[in-house]
Design a protein around this motif. Sequence first.
Motif, PDB file in Angstrom:
ATOM      1  N   HIS A   1      40.596  36.248  48.749  1.00 39.23           N
ATOM      2  CA  HIS A   1      40.330  37.650  49.087  1.00 39.23           C
ATOM      3  C   HIS A   1      41.617  38.427  49.315  1.00 39.23           C
ATOM      4  CE1 HIS A   1      36.128  36.622  49.600  1.00 39.23           C
ATOM      5  NE2 HIS A   1      36.514  35.610  50.362  1.00 39.23           N
ATOM      6  N   ARG A   2      42.665  37.699  49.702  1.00 37.46           N
ATOM      7  CA  ARG A   2      43.970  38.351  49.907  1.00 37.46           C
ATOM      8  C   ARG A   2      45.052  37.363  49.495  1.00 37.46           C
ATOM      9  NH1 ARG A   2      43.941  37.767  56.044  1.00 37.46           N
ATOM     10  NH2 ARG A   2      43.198  35.669  56.417  1.00 37.46           N
TER      11      ARG A   2
ATOM     12  N   THR B   1      46.915  32.163  49.558  1.00 40.58           N
ATOM     13  CA  THR B   1      45.780  33.034  49.242  1.00 40.58           C
ATOM     14  C   THR B   1      44.481  32.328  49.617  1.00 40.58           C
ATOM     15  OG1 THR B   1      44.591  34.230  47.502  1.00 40.58           O
ATOM     16  CG2 THR B   1      45.657  32.183  46.848  1.00 40.58           C
TER      17      THR B   1
ATOM     18  N   SER C   1      39.972  48.439  42.661  1.00 43.04           N
ATOM     19  CA  SER C   1      41.174  47.631  42.408  1.00 43.04           C
ATOM     20  C   SER C   1      41.831  47.223  43.721  1.00 43.04           C
ATOM     21  CB  SER C   1      42.179  48.427  41.573  1.00 43.04           C
ATOM     22  OG  SER C   1      41.584  48.801  40.356  1.00 43.04           O
ATOM     23  N   SER C   2      42.516  46.094  43.674  1.00 43.74           N
ATOM     24  CA  SER C   2      43.193  45.596  44.873  1.00 43.74           C
ATOM     25  C   SER C   2      44.311  46.535  45.304  1.00 43.74           C
ATOM     26  CB  SER C   2      43.792  44.213  44.594  1.00 43.74           C
ATOM     27  OG  SER C   2      42.770  43.301  44.298  1.00 43.74           O
TER      28      SER C   2
ATOM     29  N   PHE D   1      37.646  48.240  52.812  1.00 44.74           N
ATOM     30  CA  PHE D   1      38.343  46.959  52.992  1.00 44.74           C
ATOM     31  C   PHE D   1      37.745  46.203  54.164  1.00 44.74           C
ATOM     32  CE2 PHE D   1      41.826  49.453  51.055  1.00 44.74           C
ATOM     33  CZ  PHE D   1      42.181  48.583  50.028  1.00 44.74           C
TER      34      PHE D   1
ATOM     35  N   VAL E   1      48.568  41.448  48.771  1.00 39.50           N
ATOM     36  CA  VAL E   1      47.507  42.021  47.947  1.00 39.50           C
ATOM     37  C   VAL E   1      46.194  41.818  48.689  1.00 39.50           C
ATOM     38  CG1 VAL E   1      46.333  41.907  45.728  1.00 39.50           C
ATOM     39  CG2 VAL E   1      48.790  41.469  45.847  1.00 39.50           C
ATOM     40  N   VAL E   2      45.414  42.898  48.841  1.00 43.86           N
ATOM     41  CA  VAL E   2      44.117  42.809  49.531  1.00 43.86           C
ATOM     42  C   VAL E   2      43.041  43.356  48.605  1.00 43.86           C
ATOM     43  CG1 VAL E   2      42.802  43.457  51.569  1.00 43.86           C
ATOM     44  CG2 VAL E   2      45.269  43.147  51.757  1.00 43.86           C
ATOM     45  N   MET E   3      41.999  42.553  48.397  1.00 41.31           N
ATOM     46  CA  MET E   3      40.891  43.008  47.540  1.00 41.31           C
ATOM     47  C   MET E   3      40.017  44.011  48.294  1.00 41.31           C
ATOM     48  SD  MET E   3      39.677  39.518  45.646  1.00 41.31           S
ATOM     49  CE  MET E   3      38.218  40.232  44.933  1.00 41.31           C
TER      50      MET E   3
ATOM     51  N   TYR F   1      41.691  41.839  57.231  1.00 43.86           N
ATOM     52  CA  TYR F   1      42.736  41.533  56.246  1.00 43.86           C
ATOM     53  C   TYR F   1      43.890  42.531  56.346  1.00 43.86           C
ATOM     54  CZ  TYR F   1      39.233  38.480  54.057  1.00 43.86           C
ATOM     55  OH  TYR F   1      38.304  37.502  53.824  1.00 43.86           O
TER      56      TYR F   1
END
Length: 367
Positions: A175-176, A172, A346-347, A320, A361-363, A324
């Motif tokens: 941010h992701r 990680t 939310s991510s 986004f 998971v991507v913010m 990413y």
Amino acid sequence: MKFTISREALLRPLTLVAGVVERRQTLPVLSNVLIQVDQDQVSLTGTDLEVELIGRTAASLVEEPGSATLPARKLMDICKSLPDQSEIQLSVEESRAVLRSGRSRFTLSTLPVAEFPNIEDDPGKVELSLPRGTLKHLIDATSFAMAQQDVRYYLNGMLLEMGNNLVRTVATDGHRLAVCSRSADIRVEPSQKLIVPRKGVLELVRLLDDGEEPVSLTLGASHVRAHTGDFTFTSKLVDGKFPDYERVVPRGGDKVFIADRAELRQVLSRTAILSNEKYRGVRLNLEEGNLRVMANNPEQEEAEENVAIEYSGPAMEIGFNVGYLVDVLSVLDEDRVQMTLADPNSSALMEEPGGGDAMYVVMPMRL
């Protein structure tokens, strides 16, 4: 030291070992490769004090065993420039190395072998063996999410988790997040968590292929060592605490859509051309059966694309960093991708439809 070896036998291990050697070094000897000749085996060692790689190859003739350190890049460039299938004779004469091949002759400077550093051996606590392809898949699926030069130094690497019948890699950059798990025939009690630095991860994966042949790992308190074929790789570990990634994985997202992975990746790549070069933001508009992707930039230029998706539910807009999303779509190897969203703040969770061995998971971004 004096031996003869074919160009090809020397070049493969030399290329991999020279990859570890840094061009700009505080210690001059670190830009050299250590060559040791014994019976008919030649071993090459490169290190930057954090990562060490030893490659072994066979000489066609050894006239005099011995050892020397030679400039890694120059030696590699000379070997690359010689004709295919040439024979190389390497000898050390009065603190100079002389390389002869056909009608060519090169004289290289050497540095004392005694100055060459050795990564200290700490006795390994745990030894285990994995198929090369498994470890390569785990690294390939997650390494893109490692941080680069983050002040949180423990993010500049990859978490390697070993438990009973399970291997997991996690990376990680804040941010992701990328997590990939595979079952494996190993027993590790208690389970081990190690952070391998970024350079160590990138060098290790160069030694692996998709085969089933085993790579044996030795896990120590401050080092991890891997033996695969003719190579022995050692990397220091990052001393730090990796974040609790389980807490970051979003649960309870109610908007789930499935799209064609290749098509979505192309759409995002095209839209990205007109996104803001600094923030690289794109807006996703989720509608029934359709995903609208939009980007604009300070020059008032706009891009809009539509892609058909499997989705029936409420509409939603979310932003986004397009890079990413494209990174995740580049490493997934399924034809379709599933994305789970909850709300614009939310991510997002990205994975194979129905979940696979990897999840991402991507913010979101505020646009």
